[in-house]
Design a protein around this motif. Structure first.
Motif, PDB file in Angstrom:
ATOM      1  N   THR A  95       6.819  -4.738  -7.054  1.00 32.77           N
ATOM      2  CA  THR A  95       6.164  -3.538  -7.605  1.00 32.77           C
ATOM      3  C   THR A  95       6.447  -2.347  -6.689  1.00 32.77           C
ATOM      4  N   ARG A  96       6.364  -2.570  -5.386  1.00 35.04           N
ATOM      5  CA  ARG A  96       6.664  -1.506  -4.407  1.00 35.04           C
ATOM      6  C   ARG A  96       8.076  -0.984  -4.626  1.00 35.04           C
ATOM      7  N   ARG A  97       9.024  -1.928  -4.747  1.00 35.20           N
ATOM      8  CA  ARG A  97      10.421  -1.526  -4.981  1.00 35.20           C
ATOM      9  C   ARG A  97      10.556  -0.752  -6.291  1.00 35.20           C
ATOM     10  N   THR A  98       9.867  -1.230  -7.328  1.00 37.31           N
ATOM     11  CA  THR A  98       9.913  -0.573  -8.642  1.00 37.31           C
ATOM     12  C   THR A  98       9.398   0.859  -8.523  1.00 37.31           C
ATOM     13  N   ILE A  99       8.279   1.021  -7.811  1.00 38.13           N
ATOM     14  CA  ILE A  99       7.659   2.341  -7.714  1.00 38.13           C
ATOM     15  C   ILE A  99       8.508   3.285  -6.856  1.00 38.13           C
ATOM     16  N   MET A 100       9.188   2.726  -5.860  1.00 36.85           N
ATOM     17  CA  MET A 100      10.079   3.583  -5.066  1.00 36.85           C
ATOM     18  C   MET A 100      11.201   4.140  -5.960  1.00 36.85           C
ATOM     19  N   GLU A 101      11.672   3.301  -6.867  1.00 34.66           N
ATOM     20  CA  GLU A 101      12.739   3.761  -7.771  1.00 34.66           C
ATOM     21  C   GLU A 101      12.223   4.753  -8.804  1.00 34.66           C
TER      22      GLU A 101
ATOM     23  N   ILE B  74       0.833  -1.212   0.000  1.00 34.55           N
ATOM     24  CA  ILE B  74       0.000   0.000   0.000  1.00 34.55           C
ATOM     25  C   ILE B  74       0.863   1.255   0.000  1.00 34.55           C
ATOM     26  N   MET B  75       0.364   2.296  -0.644  1.00 42.82           N
ATOM     27  CA  MET B  75       1.025   3.603  -0.656  1.00 42.82           C
ATOM     28  C   MET B  75      -0.018   4.677  -0.344  1.00 42.82           C
ATOM     29  N   MET B  76       0.429   5.687   0.389  1.00 42.50           N
ATOM     30  CA  MET B  76      -0.470   6.762   0.824  1.00 42.50           C
ATOM     31  C   MET B  76       0.149   8.108   0.425  1.00 42.50           C
ATOM     32  N   VAL B  77      -0.658   8.997  -0.145  1.00 43.84           N
ATOM     33  CA  VAL B  77      -0.164  10.337  -0.491  1.00 43.84           C
ATOM     34  C   VAL B  77      -0.740  11.346   0.499  1.00 43.84           C
ATOM     35  N   LYS B  78       0.140  12.145   1.089  1.00 45.70           N
ATOM     36  CA  LYS B  78      -0.311  13.210   1.988  1.00 45.70           C
ATOM     37  C   LYS B  78       0.566  14.436   1.751  1.00 45.70           C
ATOM     38  N   SER B  79      -0.056  15.548   1.432  1.00 45.07           N
ATOM     39  CA  SER B  79       0.635  16.818   1.178  1.00 45.07           C
ATOM     40  C   SER B  79       1.818  16.646   0.215  1.00 45.07           C
ATOM     41  N   GLY B  80       1.589  15.925  -0.854  1.00 45.33           N
ATOM     42  CA  GLY B  80       2.601  15.801  -1.912  1.00 45.33           C
ATOM     43  C   GLY B  80       3.680  14.763  -1.667  1.00 45.33           C
ATOM     44  N   VAL B  81       3.628  14.061  -0.529  1.00 44.68           N
ATOM     45  CA  VAL B  81       4.639  13.030  -0.244  1.00 44.68           C
ATOM     46  C   VAL B  81       3.964  11.654  -0.269  1.00 44.68           C
ATOM     47  N   VAL B  82       4.659  10.680  -0.857  1.00 42.15           N
ATOM     48  CA  VAL B  82       4.136   9.307  -0.858  1.00 42.15           C
ATOM     49  C   VAL B  82       4.775   8.544   0.298  1.00 42.15           C
ATOM     50  N   TYR B  83       3.947   7.908   1.112  1.00 41.41           N
ATOM     51  CA  TYR B  83       4.433   7.091   2.234  1.00 41.41           C
ATOM     52  C   TYR B  83       4.085   5.636   1.984  1.00 41.41           C
ATOM     53  N   THR B  84       4.999   4.751   2.366  1.00 44.29           N
ATOM     54  CA  THR B  84       4.722   3.317   2.288  1.00 44.29           C
ATOM     55  C   THR B  84       5.342   2.655   3.524  1.00 44.29           C
ATOM     56  N   PRO B  85       4.656   1.683   4.134  1.00 44.83           N
ATOM     57  CA  PRO B  85       5.204   1.073   5.348  1.00 44.83           C
ATOM     58  C   PRO B  85       6.575   0.432   5.096  1.00 44.83           C
ATOM     59  N   PRO B  86       7.455   0.471   6.106  1.00 46.09           N
ATOM     60  CA  PRO B  86       8.768  -0.174   5.951  1.00 46.09           C
ATOM     61  C   PRO B  86       8.649  -1.701   6.050  1.00 46.09           C
ATOM     62  N   ILE B  87       9.645  -2.398   5.530  1.00 46.92           N
ATOM     63  CA  ILE B  87       9.676  -3.870   5.587  1.00 46.92           C
ATOM     64  C   ILE B  87       9.540  -4.342   7.050  1.00 46.92           C
ATOM     65  N   SER B  88      10.118  -3.570   7.975  1.00 49.57           N
ATOM     66  CA  SER B  88      10.101  -3.966   9.388  1.00 49.57           C
ATOM     67  C   SER B  88       8.685  -3.993   9.983  1.00 49.57           C
ATOM     68  N   ASP B  89       7.704  -3.424   9.295  1.00 48.61           N
ATOM     69  CA  ASP B  89       6.319  -3.528   9.766  1.00 48.61           C
ATOM     70  C   ASP B  89       5.681  -4.863   9.394  1.00 48.61           C
ATOM     71  N   GLY B  90       6.458  -5.737   8.759  1.00 42.21           N
ATOM     72  CA  GLY B  90       5.969  -7.100   8.503  1.00 42.21           C
ATOM     73  C   GLY B  90       5.262  -7.286   7.177  1.00 42.21           C
ATOM     74  N   ILE B  91       5.657  -6.500   6.181  1.00 44.60           N
ATOM     75  CA  ILE B  91       5.040  -6.595   4.849  1.00 44.60           C
ATOM     76  C   ILE B  91       5.851  -7.539   3.964  1.00 44.60           C
ATOM     77  N   LEU B  92       5.236  -7.958   2.858  1.00 48.49           N
ATOM     78  CA  LEU B  92       6.009  -8.659   1.836  1.00 48.49           C
ATOM     79  C   LEU B  92       6.845  -7.615   1.092  1.00 48.49           C
ATOM     80  N   ASP B  93       8.095  -7.959   0.837  1.00 48.58           N
ATOM     81  CA  ASP B  93       8.999  -7.068   0.097  1.00 48.58           C
ATOM     82  C   ASP B  93       8.593  -7.111  -1.382  1.00 48.58           C
TER      83      ASP B  93
END
Ligand SMILES: Cc1ncc(COP(=O)(O)O)c(C=O)c1O
Length: 305
Positions: free
Chosen positions: A219-225, A197-216
């Motif tokens: 697509t997430r990695r691709t979009i971060m790049e 999941i990704m969240m946009v707030k005031s022009g910044v995109v946030y996504t939970p870190p791997i340490s929160d227990g998500i699958l790595d």
């Protein structure tokens, strides 16, 4: 049996077998105990070439999932990558495709000692369109928590882990929603049933870190790049449930879901309730890359033909 998605051949332990012969016995260990791992990969057809998206990375995660569980496999990453391409060619696929490599503990006696059991490997490829029919979806926060990383190694894409996703998905569907967001044991936003999941707030995109227990997610990695390349500020940061409700935009990202805007969470409208500009921009760029239109990223694509 034919449900309309069948192709001609499935790769099984090094051989291409006719679709209807790719079968297992009821005493297959993986069927009883979820002792397996799998991948979901897409290949995109651009009218003249079929490109497998980030095949190398998907096969690397597949091998890691098996390694984490200590299940041996008789094939090297190179052999598996070749097998994927061979399966696509044998099925003469010239359309958008979903590829499902799966490995699981095979035929054996009742019990949890998998050490002597063969790891069966199959690769299925089939024409595939959208995962969600709609442009934007409505989701709930599931009453089920995401499996905790102290109970199961959540970085592995293991078959057994998906019982958790199925519970949350069924809860959402039976209540009339499209999907669910799962929180972790601390109450932080984790991911969807089969998407990050990704969240946009005031022009910044946030996504939970791997340490929160998500699958790595790949697509997430691709979009971060790619976000960095198109000037979008993206940060890994824990997200609270209440922050979802006041987000400007929310979207799921994943191989199957690609980039799917979330327009409602727990019956609250997100932003103005329409597909937001950030999701739209990222989605368009992702599609261009996947179809081979961005020459800087051709290294992510494995041509089939
Ligand atoms: C639980 C879960 N999270 C996230 C993802 C997204 O991962 P990817 O982008 O590698 O498909 C998936 C799909 O594989 C998934 O099943």
């Amino acid at each position: 049996m034919s449900l309309g998605f069948e192709t001609k051949y499935i790769w099984h332990n090094g051989e291409l077998v006719p679709w209807n012969d790719a079968k297992v016995h009821v005493m297959t260990n993986g069927l009883h105990y979820g002792t397996g791992a799998f991948e979901g990969i897409r290949a995109y057809w651009n009218g003249s070439q079929l490109y497998v998206f980030r095949l190398r990375d998907h096969i690397a995660r597949f091998m890691n999932s098996l390694k984490i569980y200590g299940y041996g496999i008789d094939y090297t990453p190179e052999e598996l990558r070749k097998a994927v391409v061979e399966t696509l060619r044998a099925n003469e696929l010239r359309t958008d495709v979903y590829i499902r490599p799966i490995a699981f503990k095979g035929y054996g006696p009742i019990g949890l000692d998998v050490r002597k059991l063969r790891t069966e490997v199959f690769i299925v490829a089939m024409p595939y369109g959208r995962y969600f029919e709609k442009e934007g979806i409505s989701v709930i926060v599931s009453s089920w928590r995401r499996i905790d990383k102290r109970a199961l190694p959540v970085t592995a894409k293991a078959t057994g882990h998906y019982a958790n996703s199925v519970l949350a998905k069924l809860e959402a569907l039976t209540r009339g929603y499209d999907d669910a967001i799962l929180l972790n044991d601390e109450g932080h936003v984790c991911e969807g049933t089969g998407e990050n999941i990704m969240m946009v707030k005031s022009g910044v995109v946030y996504t939970p870190p791997i340490s929160d227990g998500i699958l790595d997610g790949i697509t997430r990695r691709t979009i971060m790049e790619l976000s960095k390349e198109i000037g979008v500020d993206i940060r890994e940061q824990s997200i609270e449930r209440s922050q979802l409700y006041t987000a400007d935009e929310l979207f799921f990202v994943g191989t199957a879901a690609e980039v799917t805007p979330i327009l409602r969470v727990d019956d609250r409208q997100i932003g103005d309730g329409k597909v937001g500009p950030t999701a739209k921009m990222i989605k368009e760029h992702y599609q261009k890359i996947a179809r081979g239109e961005v020459k800087e990223h051709l290294d992510w694509l494995e041509p089939v033909w």
